[in-house]
Design a protein around this motif. Sequence first.
Motif, PDB file in Angstrom:
ATOM      1  N   TYR A  79      46.026  34.303  42.203  1.00 26.84           N
ATOM      2  CA  TYR A  79      45.734  34.527  43.756  1.00 26.84           C
ATOM      3  C   TYR A  79      46.479  35.588  44.292  1.00 26.84           C
ATOM      4  O   TYR A  79      46.609  35.837  45.476  1.00 26.84           O
ATOM      5  N   ASN A  80      46.860  36.625  43.532  1.00 28.60           N
ATOM      6  CA  ASN A  80      47.657  38.071  44.251  1.00 28.60           C
ATOM      7  C   ASN A  80      48.409  37.552  45.280  1.00 28.60           C
ATOM      8  O   ASN A  80      48.592  37.866  46.284  1.00 28.60           O
ATOM      9  N   GLY A 138      50.143  31.068  37.817  1.00 26.56           N
ATOM     10  CA  GLY A 138      49.605  32.292  37.093  1.00 26.56           C
ATOM     11  C   GLY A 138      48.272  32.121  37.135  1.00 26.56           C
ATOM     12  O   GLY A 138      47.532  31.689  38.008  1.00 26.56           O
ATOM     13  N   PHE A 139      47.494  32.505  36.086  1.00 25.18           N
ATOM     14  CA  PHE A 139      46.316  32.732  35.944  1.00 25.18           C
ATOM     15  C   PHE A 139      45.461  31.278  35.793  1.00 25.18           C
ATOM     16  O   PHE A 139      46.051  30.388  35.038  1.00 25.18           O
ATOM     17  N   HIS A 140      44.163  31.100  36.336  1.00 28.48           N
ATOM     18  CA  HIS A 140      43.899  29.742  36.081  1.00 28.48           C
ATOM     19  C   HIS A 140      42.142  29.930  36.146  1.00 28.48           C
ATOM     20  O   HIS A 140      41.665  31.169  36.554  1.00 28.48           O
ATOM     21  N   LYS A 172      42.213  38.985  49.688  1.00 30.53           N
ATOM     22  CA  LYS A 172      41.505  40.096  49.629  1.00 30.53           C
ATOM     23  C   LYS A 172      41.276  40.681  48.438  1.00 30.53           C
ATOM     24  O   LYS A 172      40.259  41.366  48.288  1.00 30.53           O
ATOM     25  N   SER A 173      42.079  40.282  47.568  1.00 31.06           N
ATOM     26  CA  SER A 173      42.094  40.553  45.992  1.00 31.06           C
ATOM     27  C   SER A 173      42.585  39.841  45.110  1.00 31.06           C
ATOM     28  O   SER A 173      43.683  39.062  45.699  1.00 31.06           O
ATOM     29  N   TRP A 174      42.080  39.717  43.824  1.00 35.90           N
ATOM     30  CA  TRP A 174      42.814  39.003  42.895  1.00 35.90           C
ATOM     31  C   TRP A 174      42.751  39.379  41.703  1.00 35.90           C
ATOM     32  O   TRP A 174      42.036  40.540  41.490  1.00 35.90           O
ATOM     33  N   GLU A 175      43.675  39.398  40.845  1.00 37.83           N
ATOM     34  CA  GLU A 175      43.644  40.195  39.384  1.00 37.83           C
ATOM     35  C   GLU A 175      42.456  39.007  38.434  1.00 37.83           C
ATOM     36  O   GLU A 175      42.957  37.736  38.507  1.00 37.83           O
ATOM     37  N   GLN A 176      41.740  39.768  37.790  1.00 40.24           N
ATOM     38  CA  GLN A 176      40.766  38.763  37.019  1.00 40.24           C
ATOM     39  C   GLN A 176      40.875  39.201  35.613  1.00 40.24           C
ATOM     40  O   GLN A 176      40.845  40.671  35.234  1.00 40.24           O
TER      41      GLN A 176
END
Length: 178
Positions: free
Chosen positions: A82-83, A129-131, A152-156
């Motif tokens: 979720y940045n 974390g990542f999900h 507005k952005s997230w890490e993918q």
Amino acid sequence: MKPLVMEAIKTYKELVYNLNRGPGYDGYTEMVKAIDLNPEEIRQICHWNPVKYNRNCIYDTDELEALITCWPPRHSGPIHNYNLQQGWIKVLKGMLTIEFFTIKEGKADGFGHRELKEGEIAWLNDSTGFHQFRNESINNAIAIHFYIDKIKSWEQFNAQDGKTSIVRPGYDFHLEGA
């Protein structure tokens, strides 16, 4: 002394009214718990794509973003974080699975999951974390998401090349007036 209980939110109009008023003393958790949209309201704000899940914006400000996600059977979203934001999700229909990942050396390793049944709520932030959300059933699933400070952005994570990238999540549908 008995705690105050928020009245059930049955319509989109009631939901927007409450969102415009802000979190109140009990915060957004109590508002998410109170959401009990009737099936006709859900039908009117859901937009579907048969080949992927849909992100339908129903409320859009810099301070709060609310989405209805529509999940066809056997579909999943991307592995992402979720940045540095936080959010709530409530399953309105069906069931979703959230799987949690660590990303290391180009691989996503799952370390747990949680099934959310109809009416259940989860709170997520970057400490999780990542999900990835998945509809593992043969039926449609629908969920509502609240994000504090619009994402507005997230890490993918991309499983094909083992890399992460910054992505600007978009909407598949933006409800008029949202």
